[in-house]
Structures are given as structure tokens and as C-alpha cells.
Write a protein that holds these residues in place. Structure first.
Motif, PDB file in Angstrom:
ATOM      1  N   GLN A 129       3.735  10.471  -6.908  1.00 18.05           N
ATOM      2  CA  GLN A 129       4.588  10.814  -8.047  1.00 18.05           C
ATOM      3  C   GLN A 129       3.737  11.281  -9.238  1.00 18.05           C
ATOM      4  N   GLU A 130       2.589  10.628  -9.454  1.00 22.77           N
ATOM      5  CA  GLU A 130       1.692  11.051 -10.530  1.00 22.77           C
ATOM      6  C   GLU A 130       1.211  12.480 -10.293  1.00 22.77           C
TER       7      GLU A 130
ATOM      8  N   PHE B 184      -4.970   9.485  -5.254  1.00 19.16           N
ATOM      9  CA  PHE B 184      -4.037   9.524  -4.138  1.00 19.16           C
ATOM     10  C   PHE B 184      -4.781   9.397  -2.818  1.00 19.16           C
TER      11      PHE B 184
ATOM     12  N   ASN C 166       3.075   6.013  -2.888  1.00 17.48           N
ATOM     13  CA  ASN C 166       4.223   6.705  -3.490  1.00 17.48           C
ATOM     14  C   ASN C 166       4.046   6.874  -4.994  1.00 17.48           C
ATOM     15  N   ALA C 167       3.474   5.874  -5.653  1.00 22.84           N
ATOM     16  CA  ALA C 167       3.229   5.965  -7.096  1.00 22.84           C
ATOM     17  C   ALA C 167       2.201   7.058  -7.394  1.00 22.84           C
ATOM     18  N   LYS C 168       1.141   7.109  -6.595  1.00 20.20           N
ATOM     19  CA  LYS C 168       0.116   8.139  -6.796  1.00 20.20           C
ATOM     20  C   LYS C 168       0.685   9.525  -6.518  1.00 20.20           C
TER      21      LYS C 168
ATOM     22  N   ALA D 233      -5.761   5.804  -2.197  1.00 22.60           N
ATOM     23  CA  ALA D 233      -4.599   4.986  -1.818  1.00 22.60           C
ATOM     24  C   ALA D 233      -4.147   5.330  -0.407  1.00 22.60           C
TER      25      ALA D 233
ATOM     26  N   GLN E  65       3.951  15.003 -11.008  1.00 28.41           N
ATOM     27  CA  GLN E  65       4.291  15.147 -12.420  1.00 28.41           C
ATOM     28  C   GLN E  65       3.140  15.680 -13.262  1.00 28.41           C
TER      29      GLN E  65
ATOM     30  N   LYS F 138       0.830  -1.205   0.000  1.00 32.23           N
ATOM     31  CA  LYS F 138       0.000   0.000   0.000  1.00 32.23           C
ATOM     32  C   LYS F 138       0.869   1.261   0.000  1.00 32.23           C
ATOM     33  N   GLN F 139       2.004   1.185   0.667  1.00 24.12           N
ATOM     34  CA  GLN F 139       2.957   2.298   0.695  1.00 24.12           C
ATOM     35  C   GLN F 139       3.477   2.569  -0.720  1.00 24.12           C
ATOM     36  N   ASP F 140       3.782   1.508  -1.459  1.00 23.05           N
ATOM     37  CA  ASP F 140       4.231   1.658  -2.845  1.00 23.05           C
ATOM     38  C   ASP F 140       3.155   2.317  -3.704  1.00 23.05           C
ATOM     39  N   ALA F 141       1.892   1.921  -3.475  1.00 21.39           N
ATOM     40  CA  ALA F 141       0.791   2.517  -4.234  1.00 21.39           C
ATOM     41  C   ALA F 141       0.667   4.008  -3.935  1.00 21.39           C
TER      42      ALA F 141
END
Length: 101
Positions: free
Chosen positions: A65-66, A82, A61-63, A85, A69, A56-59
Motif C-alpha cells: 500500500q505504501e 517491500f 500488504n502494508a508495504k 517484507a 501511494q 507477515k502477510q499484513d506487513a
């Protein structure tokens, strides 16, 4: 003027969520330390919970980053992803934390 407001709103949101992510990351690290100190059978349960938290932490972090950007116009659309998540991560953390207290 509107673009400046959008930029400031995005930056404020990013700072807020970065602080929240850093806080939960520290709390997850604390749970990992407890797992390392636990007896073998308890350690298995800790590690299972930590694996779920890390996914869930990875999810999150990915959100994040989105969001970082995204253009000034598009980032608000990503905010819901985000937030979702983030809710999943914090709920899983609370469950894990309560389980091991």
C-alpha cells in the motif's frame, strides 16, 4: 520522458508484486484449510504457523500500500522495504509448508 518511464516502471512493479501477493495469499488459504482438517494437536501447530504467516502477510500488504501511494520519485525507496517484507513472508511460508508436508 523520464517521468513516463518512472510511472511505467512503478506500474510494472506493482502488477508483479500484486500477482505474487495474490499467489501467496491463496497458498496461505490452502494451509488454513489443511489446518482445519488436521487433528487437534497438529491443528495447534498449523494455527501457530498461520498466525505467523498472517502477521507477515499484513506487513507485506502494508508495504504494498505504501508503494502504491508513493510518488513516482519516492516509490523506489519503498521497494526495499517491500522486498524485505516479501522475503520474510515467503521464507516463513516455505518453512510452514515444508513442516506440514
Amino acid at each position: 520522458m523520464v517521468t513516463q518511464m518512472k510511472i511505467k516502471e512503478k506500474e510494472a512493479y506493482q502488477e508483479k508484486v500484486k500477482a505474487e501477493v495474490n499467489k501467496i495469499n491463496a497458498q496461505i488459504d490452502e494451509l488454513k484449510a489443511k489446518a482445519n482438517q488436521a487433528k487437534a494437536d497438529a491443528a495447534l501447530e498449523y494455527n501457530s504457523q498461520i498466525e505467523e504467516l498472517e502477521a507477515k502477510q499484513d506487513a507485506v500488504n502494508a508495504k504494498l500500500q505504501e508503494v502504491q501511494q508513493a510518488s513516482e520519485d519516492a516509490w523506489q525507496d519503498l521497494q526495499n522495504g517491500f522486498d524485505s517484507a516479501w522475503t520474510e513472508l515467503t521464507t516463513a511460508f516455505e518453512r510452514a509448508s515444508n513442516k506440514f508436508q
